[in-house]
Every structure is written in C-alpha cells, then in structure tokens.
Design an enzyme around this catalytic site. Sequence first.
Site, PDB file in Angstrom:
ATOM      1  N   ASP A 119       0.873  -1.166   0.000  1.00  0.00           N
ATOM      2  CA  ASP A 119       0.000   0.000   0.000  1.00  0.00           C
ATOM      3  C   ASP A 119       0.916   1.224   0.000  1.00  0.00           C
ATOM      4  O   ASP A 119       2.127   1.100   0.067  1.00  0.00           O
ATOM      5  CB  ASP A 119      -0.936  -0.022   1.194  1.00  0.00           C
ATOM      6  CG  ASP A 119      -0.204   0.181   2.510  1.00  0.00           C
ATOM      7  OD1 ASP A 119      -0.874   0.430   3.518  1.00  0.00           O
ATOM      8  OD2 ASP A 119       1.040   0.058   2.537  1.00  0.00           O
ATOM      9  N   SER A 120       0.340   2.420  -0.038  1.00  0.00           N
ATOM     10  CA  SER A 120       1.172   3.609  -0.233  1.00  0.00           C
ATOM     11  C   SER A 120       1.723   4.186   1.053  1.00  0.00           C
ATOM     12  O   SER A 120       2.625   5.013   1.030  1.00  0.00           O
ATOM     13  CB  SER A 120       0.354   4.684  -0.935  1.00  0.00           C
ATOM     14  OG  SER A 120      -0.703   5.075  -0.067  1.00  0.00           O
ATOM     15  N   PHE A 123      -2.734   5.722   4.188  1.00  0.00           N
ATOM     16  CA  PHE A 123      -3.803   5.376   5.121  1.00  0.00           C
ATOM     17  C   PHE A 123      -3.273   5.156   6.523  1.00  0.00           C
ATOM     18  O   PHE A 123      -3.851   5.627   7.508  1.00  0.00           O
ATOM     19  CB  PHE A 123      -4.545   4.142   4.626  1.00  0.00           C
ATOM     20  CG  PHE A 123      -5.605   3.669   5.574  1.00  0.00           C
ATOM     21  CD1 PHE A 123      -5.412   2.545   6.358  1.00  0.00           C
ATOM     22  CD2 PHE A 123      -6.790   4.380   5.711  1.00  0.00           C
ATOM     23  CE1 PHE A 123      -6.386   2.114   7.240  1.00  0.00           C
ATOM     24  CE2 PHE A 123      -7.772   3.961   6.612  1.00  0.00           C
ATOM     25  CZ  PHE A 123      -7.571   2.828   7.377  1.00  0.00           C
ATOM     26  N   GLY A 244     -11.199   4.110   0.010  1.00  0.00           N
ATOM     27  CA  GLY A 244     -12.068   4.943   0.832  1.00  0.00           C
ATOM     28  C   GLY A 244     -13.263   4.238   1.418  1.00  0.00           C
ATOM     29  O   GLY A 244     -14.195   4.876   1.916  1.00  0.00           O
ATOM     30  N   ASP A 294      -8.018  -7.404   0.566  1.00  0.00           N
ATOM     31  CA  ASP A 294      -7.027  -7.543   1.633  1.00  0.00           C
ATOM     32  C   ASP A 294      -7.694  -7.167   2.943  1.00  0.00           C
ATOM     33  O   ASP A 294      -8.637  -6.357   2.938  1.00  0.00           O
ATOM     34  CB  ASP A 294      -5.823  -6.609   1.416  1.00  0.00           C
ATOM     35  CG  ASP A 294      -6.094  -5.206   1.909  1.00  0.00           C
ATOM     36  OD1 ASP A 294      -6.765  -4.432   1.184  1.00  0.00           O
ATOM     37  OD2 ASP A 294      -5.709  -4.878   3.054  1.00  0.00           O
ATOM     38  N   CYS A 332     -11.549 -28.697   6.832  1.00  0.00           N
ATOM     39  CA  CYS A 332     -10.368 -27.914   6.494  1.00  0.00           C
ATOM     40  C   CYS A 332      -9.136 -28.790   6.400  1.00  0.00           C
ATOM     41  O   CYS A 332      -8.908 -29.646   7.254  1.00  0.00           O
ATOM     42  CB  CYS A 332     -10.166 -26.824   7.544  1.00  0.00           C
ATOM     43  SG  CYS A 332      -8.770 -25.749   7.209  1.00  0.00           S
ATOM     44  N   CYS A 334      -5.968 -27.630   6.414  1.00  0.00           N
ATOM     45  CA  CYS A 334      -4.760 -26.945   6.863  1.00  0.00           C
ATOM     46  C   CYS A 334      -4.057 -27.784   7.923  1.00  0.00           C
ATOM     47  O   CYS A 334      -4.655 -28.670   8.535  1.00  0.00           O
ATOM     48  CB  CYS A 334      -5.079 -25.550   7.404  1.00  0.00           C
ATOM     49  SG  CYS A 334      -5.677 -25.499   9.104  1.00  0.00           S
ATOM     50  N   CYS A 337      -5.737 -27.996  11.377  1.00  0.00           N
ATOM     51  CA  CYS A 337      -6.892 -28.887  11.469  1.00  0.00           C
ATOM     52  C   CYS A 337      -6.517 -30.348  11.284  1.00  0.00           C
ATOM     53  O   CYS A 337      -7.201 -31.234  11.789  1.00  0.00           O
ATOM     54  CB  CYS A 337      -7.962 -28.454  10.468  1.00  0.00           C
ATOM     55  SG  CYS A 337      -8.721 -26.884  10.939  1.00  0.00           S
ATOM     56  N   HIS A 362      -4.662 -21.374  10.282  1.00  0.00           N
ATOM     57  CA  HIS A 362      -5.995 -21.857   9.916  1.00  0.00           C
ATOM     58  C   HIS A 362      -6.818 -20.739   9.274  1.00  0.00           C
ATOM     59  O   HIS A 362      -7.475 -20.968   8.256  1.00  0.00           O
ATOM     60  CB  HIS A 362      -6.743 -22.406  11.126  1.00  0.00           C
ATOM     61  CG  HIS A 362      -8.199 -22.602  10.833  1.00  0.00           C
ATOM     62  ND1 HIS A 362      -8.695 -23.659  10.102  1.00  0.00           N
ATOM     63  CD2 HIS A 362      -9.267 -21.807  11.099  1.00  0.00           C
ATOM     64  CE1 HIS A 362      -9.999 -23.522   9.942  1.00  0.00           C
ATOM     65  NE2 HIS A 362     -10.383 -22.406  10.537  1.00  0.00           N
TER      66      HIS A 362
END
Lengths: 417, 460
Positions: A119-120, A123, A244, A294, A332, A334, A337, A362
Amino acid sequence: MATATAASLPGASVAAAAAVSSSSSSPALSFRILAECSKSKARTSLMKLPHYAVELPMFMPVGTQGTLKGLLPEQVKGAKAQVILGNTYHLGTRPGKDLFQDFGGLHKFMQWDRALLTDSGGFQMVSLLDLAEITEEGVKFRSPYDGSECMLTPEESIEIQNAIGADIMMQLDDVVDVREKDYERFKTAAYRTTRWLDRCIKANKNPDRQNLFPIIQGGLFPDLRKISLEQQIARDAPGYAIGGLSGGEAKEKFWPTVHLCTDHLPKNKPRYCMGVGFAVDLVVCCALGVDMFDCVFPTRTARFGCALVDNGQINLKARDFANDFRPIDEKCGCSTCRNYSRAYLHTIVTKETVACHLLSLHNVAYQMRLMQSIRDSIKKDCFAEFVEDFMAAYYKDQEYPQWVVDALAAVKITLKK
Amino acid sequence: MKFAIEYISKGGGRIGRLTGLQSQPGAVHETPMVLVSTVGGSAPHLTQDVLHLVVDKDAPLHVPAQHFCDHVQVLQNYKKGVAHFSALQGHSVCVSVQDAAKATPQGYNHKKGVSLWTYGGRQIITADKYMDLMEAMQPDWYEALNDADPGIGSSKKRILNSTTSSMEYLKQCITLHKASQKLKGSALFAPLLGGRSEKARNGWSKSLMSTTVDKSAISGYTIVGLHTNGPEVEDLQPVNVSNIVKASLQEPLAAELPRQTAGMWNPLTVLQLAHLGVDIFDSTFPFLVTERRGALTFPFRLNRRQNDGAYSKGSCLEHQNKKLKVSEDSPKAKAEEEVPRQDNKIRESEDEELSSPYEINMKNKSNVSLMKPLLEGCECYTCKNFTRAYVHHLTIANELLAPVLLMMHNLHHWMDFFSSIREAIKTDRLEDLQTLITTSVFESNEVQSLILDSHGTNCV
C-alpha cells in the site's frame, strides 16, 4: 486490392472486441478472464505478475512488517496464499528504503517468492499518527521517533515502494475518513488523488516489473465517484483499486458504491476493493465483480483466540471447547486442522505463541479455501447457487441482513427463504 | 525403559543407550542426550510442522507436570496421553514436577503437598493427585513427586524437612506406580536431592539404596534441588555444582541407572555435569536465550586430530582453536560487532540487552544491515534462509516470527552441541571440548574461576 486482414472481416471485429474486453496486457501484468457468472458480475481470471500467476478472485493476507504473524513463508504457501501485502509506512520507517535497495527488495529479505503488494503508506499515517495533515504536496506528519516534521509525498512513497520491489504498488491517495460529512472535502480528495496519481506514475522507476494501481475515491457520493472513475481510468493502468471504503460506513452505502465502481471500471483489468475481509463481504463483492481483497481481520482475530468457520468464528477460549477433540473444522485441510484439536488449542490459546501461529495459519487457509470455492463455482457456472448455500449456512434461520439481500438482488441473485 | 552403559571415558563422561520406551519401542537414543523442553505441551514458539524442521519426529520431549495439572480431566477424557494431545504423538515424553524455565517461588511446599504454579494459580499437589496426573499424561518416564525447594542458602532444618517429605512422596509414588495398570509401561525416576549440602545429598543417596526403598521400581535418577529453576540457573558455574553433584552420584548410588537434570545450565556447566556422568539434559538454555532474543554462537566442534587420519576442516573453521585465525564471525569479533562480553556474568549493556558470552543479541543495532546468517556455517533452517538483518528487523519490530526463527536456530545449535559432546566422550576428548569453549568465549584470566580441577574424581 488490399489483402483482407483479420481485423477487417465482419465477424473478426466482434471476436477482437471480445478478446479485448476479457483480457489485457501491461509490461508487468497480464490479465485474462477464464469464466464469468451468467447471472451476477462475478468472474474468475488469471493475473500474471512478475513473481506469480495469480488466480482471481483472491484474498491477500496482510504481512504488515514483512512477516505474516509468526508464520514461516513455507507455512503461508502451504495455506495457499498467492499474494501478501506489506505496509509502506512501517517498512519505510523500519528497516527503511536504503536497506531494501541494498538487499534487492522485500521478496529476498523475507524469503517470499510469490507475489507482493504494497500500500502507499497514506492510510496508515492518517490513522496512526497524530497531527497528520494533508496538503497538496503530500502528507505532513510528526515523526513518532523524534517528533520532527516529515512529509510523505507521492514521489517518496513510490521511491520506498520501488525499493521494496512489490509486484503491485498502490498510488498515494488523499484518503478521507469515510464518515466525514463534508462533501467538499471528498471533492478535493477526488481531484487531488488524480493529481497525485500522475506524480506517482512519473516517479515509478520500474514500470517494467512493478505495477502501479490507481485508487478510486469520492466517498459515498456517486457523482464524485464517477468523476474519480473517469479521471483514473483515463490513465490506462494495469488494474484499479476501490478505496475509501471499509472504514466503518453503513453497509447500505458500501455496496452501491462498489457496484457503481465495478460497472464503470474496465472489465478486462483486475479490480481491488481495499480493506474487505469478512467472509460475507467477500462473497457479495465477488458477485459485484471485484477480483482482489485484503484485510487484517483473519490474522488479527487469531491473536484473540478466534478461528474462522463457515458461519462466523469460534472463540477457543470458551469452556465449550475444553473437551472438544474435533479439529477446528473437519472440512479444512490446513495443518492446524489435520493435527490439532479444539481441546488442545483451548489449553494454550492466548497463553502460548504457538496458539497464535496455529490459528493464524488456519484463518489464512480458511480465507484461501473460501476464495477457491468461489473460483471453482464460477468456472462451473454455479456461483449463484454457491452464494445461496453460503448465505443459508452463514445466517441461521435465513435472517439475512437487508443489505446482503439488496446487493445480491442487484446482480440477479436471490437468496433462499 | 532399558539403559545400558556402552563406554566410560577416562577423559570424563560416559556413553549410554536408552531403549525400550513404550511410545517408541524401536527407538535407540544415545546419551548424553537432550530433551526438547516444552511449554503447554508444545516446543516454545514452534508448531508441530516447524518443530519437525529442526528435530527428528521422535525426539524425546520434556513436559512439566506443572503445565498440565489444570488439565488432568481433559487428559483423562482424551485417553491417549499428553504427547498425542499436543499433536506430538511419536515423540516420547519425560515428565518432571516443575517447569525448569520459570523460577519456583520458595517456601510454598509443606507436608500437605508440593506447590505447582499454573496459569490458574497455585495448586497443592499430593502424591495421589500427582500419580493421577501421571496416569493421564502417560509418560515414557517421569520423576517422583518431590520437594526440591531448598536452593541456595537453605537452613539445615529446611533441608531436613524437604528430604523427609520427599522420601514420603517417593514411597507413595512407588506404591502407586507398582499398583497402576496405566503406568505399567512408564519408568519411574527417583530424585537426588539435599539442597547444597554435600552431607545431606550423600545421606539421601544412601537412603535410596537402603532396604526401606523398593529399588526394583526405580529406573533412573533426576538431580534436583541445586537451584529453584528460572533464568538465574545460568549463573551457576561448574565450580558451584561439581562437588554437590558428586556427593549425590558417588557410591553407594547405583551407577548403572541413567541420571537426568533440568535447568538453564550454561554450556560449560553442562560439560561439567556430563563429565561427572549425567546422561540426560533438557533445552531450557536455548529456550531462555530465545526469550531474550539471543542467538547461540558458541563453538563446539573439535577438529579431528592429525593422527586420526583425514584432517577435516570443519564447516565453521572460525570456531576452532583460538590459535587459528579468528574470522570476523567468531564470538570475539571486532569493530562492527557488538561489544564482546568481558566476563561470565549476564551483563546489561547500555542498550539493556541481557546476554551471555555464548550468544549474540539480535536487538543489537550492529545487526541492522548484516547480510550474513546468525552463525556462518550453521545448517539450521534460519541460517540457511534468513539474514541477521531480517532477524534483527523482526526483533525490534516485536514480530512473533523473531522467537520462531531464533528458537529453531538455538534448538538446532543445542542439539548439535550434544552430538559434539557424545563424539568428544567417545574419543576421550571431553576436556578438549571444555577448553575449546572456555578459551573461545572467555578471557583467559577468568578461566581458573570457572573450571575446577578437571582431573578430579568423576562419578561415572
């Protein structure tokens, strides 16, 4: 007589137009739609970036300081993450752009060989720092380390992002708190964001391997959004972000703004809605034609002992789980799990760092699996059914929030009763 | 459990073979060996898959009863023991009473039971409760409940009280152990205690060998009461513990049973304990070094002797004998590195970094742009993939990945250290290893105060 070329044949122009509208190519990004939902605006595509070929729609976990909350890069890959996000404000402060220049970028520094997005920094500064003031030049602020006055300009932001070397960089934008009431402030921001975009484009030293995305502003005002859309699209970028939003605004205002933006943004380029991460929001925004997301939510909530499941989240601190020997989610795959039970997690959650890692892993895997399901259903053209089933499972007794019903209805998806 | 002594070195130390563990019937562990210390059942900071990037899938674990006395019910419901519960099935488990990494508050043990400090508060554990917990945890071996409270400076009366209580607990544990179906495959270790009094320790060992104790139930010994756990143990030097440990281990104590100890013993003290014939150690040292964001760098590779044949230039040449050229990566490096420690004490530098001569502190600003690994030549995951600059960045950014990467490196280093100890004992060179570490890590004038006469009697 000139030889008829493919472009001059009647059928060819339609085919050519179709080819154009479903794919695009920039020096550092190529985009191609693989399938579209026959009802809503959802689509699934392939976006080739310098470090990775990304399947869209996709969710990016946030690795703020060049690390994803205690997870090794190979664990993050194991959870199927394709792109992770780094924060320019944090990384630019520490370790700073000089180190990245010496080290050859963040990929090498953190040993992540898939794609990165930064990101810049704008924010973060506005939300984290006191006395951050926006001027035409840039964001003026007081350094939290020595109190001196500093300035983050579009040029400086791009210089840091060039050093970091992410596949996608975000422009420095004039971001206004979405709950601000002053229309004029949003108007100024919309125009200034475009001026800053131009400065960012000029400052980008690596257009051949780093993409720069403009950000659409305009608050919740459709007319301002249209102005921003028109201006930003005219810059012909590899992809665009809707900024925004996700700042606490009412959902009834959120979705029409997204819907408006995706109606106007070019179909043949990726669209990124910043800050969206809750499962329901992801599903709705995909229906509205968004490709990239994101959010800190999955990794943040893990720190508090919460694991994401199909109808929200479970807090493993609760005594209910003390003798629950099942994994967080039987569906799941992962490693959390596959190996750990809720009962064991209950004994260590918020007490040992291992609990944090296991839950972060997870939660990231959960988000990835959700996005995979979305992509698969679009490919099979049963996305609408997927959405209906998802919402029915999420909202017991089918008490759907009105905004969800309305947003989906706007793209021809009706929820079950 | 079966333990056989394979070799007793005239240079100090002994090699043993540990087999017959109920959870790993086919496994053979060579001693001196190190157990992976755990918190809440997991290796500190390491999830199961990450742990398996550092140690074998059957590496024995050290689990304090203290961490599970709040969870006896769920373990009873689970029925498969603490290793399985912690997603570490396949690893064998040794259970001790206390957590060696946390200082045990003194003065809280009395006739009613031993105090264990859990997240939920203080629990008073009787022998009955303890054995219920052992049945639920299903360890491969465990120490009997004991009151090892007397640390430094305990009065004769306190020591007497502790030995009296502990004998009582031991007898109760033996009775319950023999009667228990669930503990049939587990081995019971008796504590060796007596505070810091050689007389009391020798007396205790004698009483263990007397007819009042059923020796057939005892498979090994844990050496306790030399300290009260926690980070302060690091300050104990070989000279502080040698005589009292000898007092515990000497005749009439059975020499053929394994001896175990836990605590933040520093590397030189570990070597002294190995010299005296201790067989099993834990990994509190690498754990607590990780907690203060240190990365272990002390050398431990002895180069092969010339007359052994092929002279092997070790992969970390800079850690060889000090007479060889010292590279800039050695612990005693120059200018750009941090200020080397001047003595064996933990010293807070200007930046308030707790550290030791055995490690480098990753908070130190000298790391900020170093592209090299934590330790040149180290083959661990962290050193093969990341730079000091990155680990430093993670450390000052307070990121959770910092202790993960440091724990991986430190545990790997510690495991390799023990490989080296075994190798040194087999080749009768334990004293050379002691010299190597001493001379690499300390100024020569301090050596005398640390190492006592290494030709003194040992108790193998």
